[in-house]
Design an enzyme around this catalytic site. Structure first.
Site, PDB file in Angstrom:
ATOM      1  N   ARG A  36      42.054  32.330  45.512  1.00  0.00           N
ATOM      2  CA  ARG A  36      43.150  32.582  45.078  1.00  0.00           C
ATOM      3  C   ARG A  36      44.479  32.538  45.792  1.00  0.00           C
ATOM      4  NH1 ARG A  36      42.409  36.769  39.848  1.00  0.00           N
ATOM      5  NH2 ARG A  36      41.922  35.153  38.513  1.00  0.00           N
ATOM      6  N   LYS A 193      27.793  39.047  27.623  1.00  0.00           N
ATOM      7  CA  LYS A 193      28.070  39.458  26.199  1.00  0.00           C
ATOM      8  C   LYS A 193      28.741  38.473  25.127  1.00  0.00           C
ATOM      9  CE  LYS A 193      28.260  44.504  26.929  1.00  0.00           C
ATOM     10  NZ  LYS A 193      29.254  45.640  27.093  1.00  0.00           N
ATOM     11  N   GLY A 346      35.430  34.421  37.672  1.00  0.00           N
ATOM     12  CA  GLY A 346      34.655  34.726  38.763  1.00  0.00           C
ATOM     13  C   GLY A 346      33.513  34.633  39.315  1.00  0.00           C
ATOM     14  N   GLY A 369      39.978  35.185  32.580  1.00  0.00           N
ATOM     15  CA  GLY A 369      40.629  35.193  31.173  1.00  0.00           C
ATOM     16  C   GLY A 369      41.504  33.973  30.767  1.00  0.00           C
TER      17      GLY A 369
HETATM   18  C1  3PG Z   1      42.215  38.178  36.319  1.00  0.00           C
HETATM   19  O1  3PG Z   1      41.633  38.400  37.530  1.00  0.00           O
HETATM   20  O2  3PG Z   1      41.354  38.144  35.308  1.00  0.00           O
HETATM   21  C2  3PG Z   1      43.628  38.172  36.533  1.00  0.00           C
HETATM   22  O3  3PG Z   1      44.151  38.355  37.716  1.00  0.00           O
HETATM   23  C3  3PG Z   1      44.250  38.914  35.325  1.00  0.00           C
HETATM   24  O4  3PG Z   1      44.033  40.320  35.788  1.00  0.00           O
HETATM   25  P1  3PG Z   1      43.858  41.221  34.526  1.00  0.00           P
HETATM   26  O5  3PG Z   1      42.491  40.788  33.814  1.00  0.00           O
HETATM   27  O6  3PG Z   1      43.622  42.556  35.184  1.00  0.00           O
HETATM   28  O7  3PG Z   1      44.883  41.237  33.652  1.00  0.00           O
HETATM   29 MG    MG Z   2      40.783  39.503  33.821  1.00  0.00          MG
END
Ligand code: 3PG
Ligand code: MG
Length: 394
Positions: A36, A193, A346, A369
């Site tokens: 990132r 899940k 991730g 997300g």
């Molecule tokens: C992530 O890694 O999902 C983003 O940086 C957003 O972070 P968050 O899910 O804690 O809002």
């Molecule tokens: Mg997240």
């Protein structure tokens, strides 16, 4: 997309505040993956090249608001960013009261989530941030699905607000795969899940030609198809929902394939003894940890036939050597394919790294997300704020 773009603005001598998503995995003070941070570099370098004073915002982790916690400090990120930019990066902790900065300098503001009101998108906090800059650049695609003070709020209040090059690039790549895909469009959604990805699966069904599910999600679908899953991770309360999705896929002329064979073990351990089983042969004391070789071949064929591939989530416990073959087969098939392929999340990025296929994937997203919400067809609030400002000319 109708938004102002940073590339089109005169930034010389301006205070340019750039929201990035530098929320990287850190273990014992060491950055585990700097993907990132590297993705943000072209934006930061372009702003510097244009003569801006560069103020960088980011969150890290999910700290409690209103207090500093050393484990969520951006200090390791500041250090690493400085090394990559080959210039000093000053980490500023009390930045809301004002930032001293000259053109050509880079200041990284300490974790935006230490500020009270960040998550609730507090208007006064957003205005405070906006008052610190001449131009605000929203470049944090990974956080664009969060309506928070440093994403959506400040975008509405800044003197000028623009999309950064990384955000634009992400939206272009995702738009290409989901809005104008070369058919057939294949989505591969893995992960533990169904519950966390139910809405994604459901909305994907309406858009894709084929949907392959993997990991714990697949186990729930295996149970939904009437097979015993033994001690596998699965969600009995969602078996009904999975059956509905399978029926919907059939009604649309598509399918959600069920693995023909799986790799099982009696314990969840790196060195647990792997056994290949037909999907109808899983014993009560066994858990499914990967897809089997026949299924790998079938999925690789589906991947080879696709015109566009969207990948989020592994199909097995790839972190364990004995259960990595399925995810490796998927990763390598995507790498071989001539289709436009996009991957995000991730775990998916970790798998891509592990199997060394990064260069062969058309686009690797920095979003987890945000990536899922985009493919679901949801509006990302920070992007909406940019579009609104563009439309009203504000
Ligand atoms: C992530 O890694 O999902 C983003 O940086 C957003 O972070 P968050 O899910 O804690 O809002
Ligand atoms: Mg997240």
């Amino acid at each position: 997309m109708n938004v102002l773009r940073m590339e089109d603005l005169d930034l010389a001598g301006k205070r340019v505040m750039i929201r990035e998503d530098l929320n990287v995995p850190i273990s014992n003070g060491k950055i585990v993956s700097d993907a990132r941070i590297r993705a943000a570099l072209p934006t930061l370098l372009l702003a510097l090249e244009r003569g801006a004073a560069v103020i960088v915002l980011s969150h890290l982790g999910r700290p409690a608001e209103g207090a500093f916690s050393p484990e969520d400090s951006l200090a390791p990120v500041a250090q690493h960013l400085a090394a990559l930019l080959k210039r000093p990066v000053r980490l500023e902790s009390d930045w809301l009261s004002g930032i001293e900065i000259e053109a050509g300098e880079v200041v990284l503001c300490e974790n935006v989530r230490f500020n009270k009101g960040e998550k609730a998108n507090d208007d006064a906090l957003a205005r405070n941030m906006a008052s610190l800059c001449d131009v605000f650049v929203m470049d944090a695609f990974g956080t664009a699905h969060r309506a928070q003070a440093s994403t959506e709020g400040v975008t509405r209040h800044a003197p000028v607000a623009a999309a950064g090059p990384l955000l634009s690039q992400e939206l272009d790549a995702l738009g290409r795969s989901m809005l104008q895909p070369v058919r057939p469009l294949l989505a591969i959604v893995g992960g533990s899940k169904v519950s966390t990805k139910l809405t994604v699966l459901s909305s994907l069904l309406a858009k894709v030609d084929e949907l392959i599910v993997g990991g714990g999600i697949a186990n729930t679908f295996i149970a939904a198809a009437g097979y015993a899953v033994g001690k596998s991770l699965y969600e009995p309360e969602l078996v009904n929902e999975a059956q509905k999705l399978i029926r919907r896929a059939h009604d649309n002329g598509g399918s959600i394939p069920i693995p023909k064979d799986v790799v099982v073990a009696k314990t969840f351990e790196e060195n647990a003894e792997p056994q290949v089983r037909n999907v109808d042969e899983v014993a009560d004391d066994e858990m499914i940890l990967d897809i089997g070789p026949l299924t790998s071949v079938a999925y690789a064929a589906a991947i080879a036939g696709a015109g566009t591939i969207v990948w989020n989530g592994p199909v097995g416990v790839f972190e364990f050597r004995n259960f990595a073959a399925g995810t490796r087969a998927v990763a390598e098939a995507i790498a071989r394919s001539k289709a436009f392929s996009i991957a995000g999340g991730g775990d998916t990025l970790a798998a891509i790294d592990q199997f060394g296929v990064g260069k062969e994937i058309s686009y690797i997203s920095t979003g987890g997300g945000a990536f899922l919400e985009f493919i679901e067809g949801k509006t990302l609030p920070a992007v909406k704020a940019l579009q609104d400002r563009y439309q009203t000319g504000a």
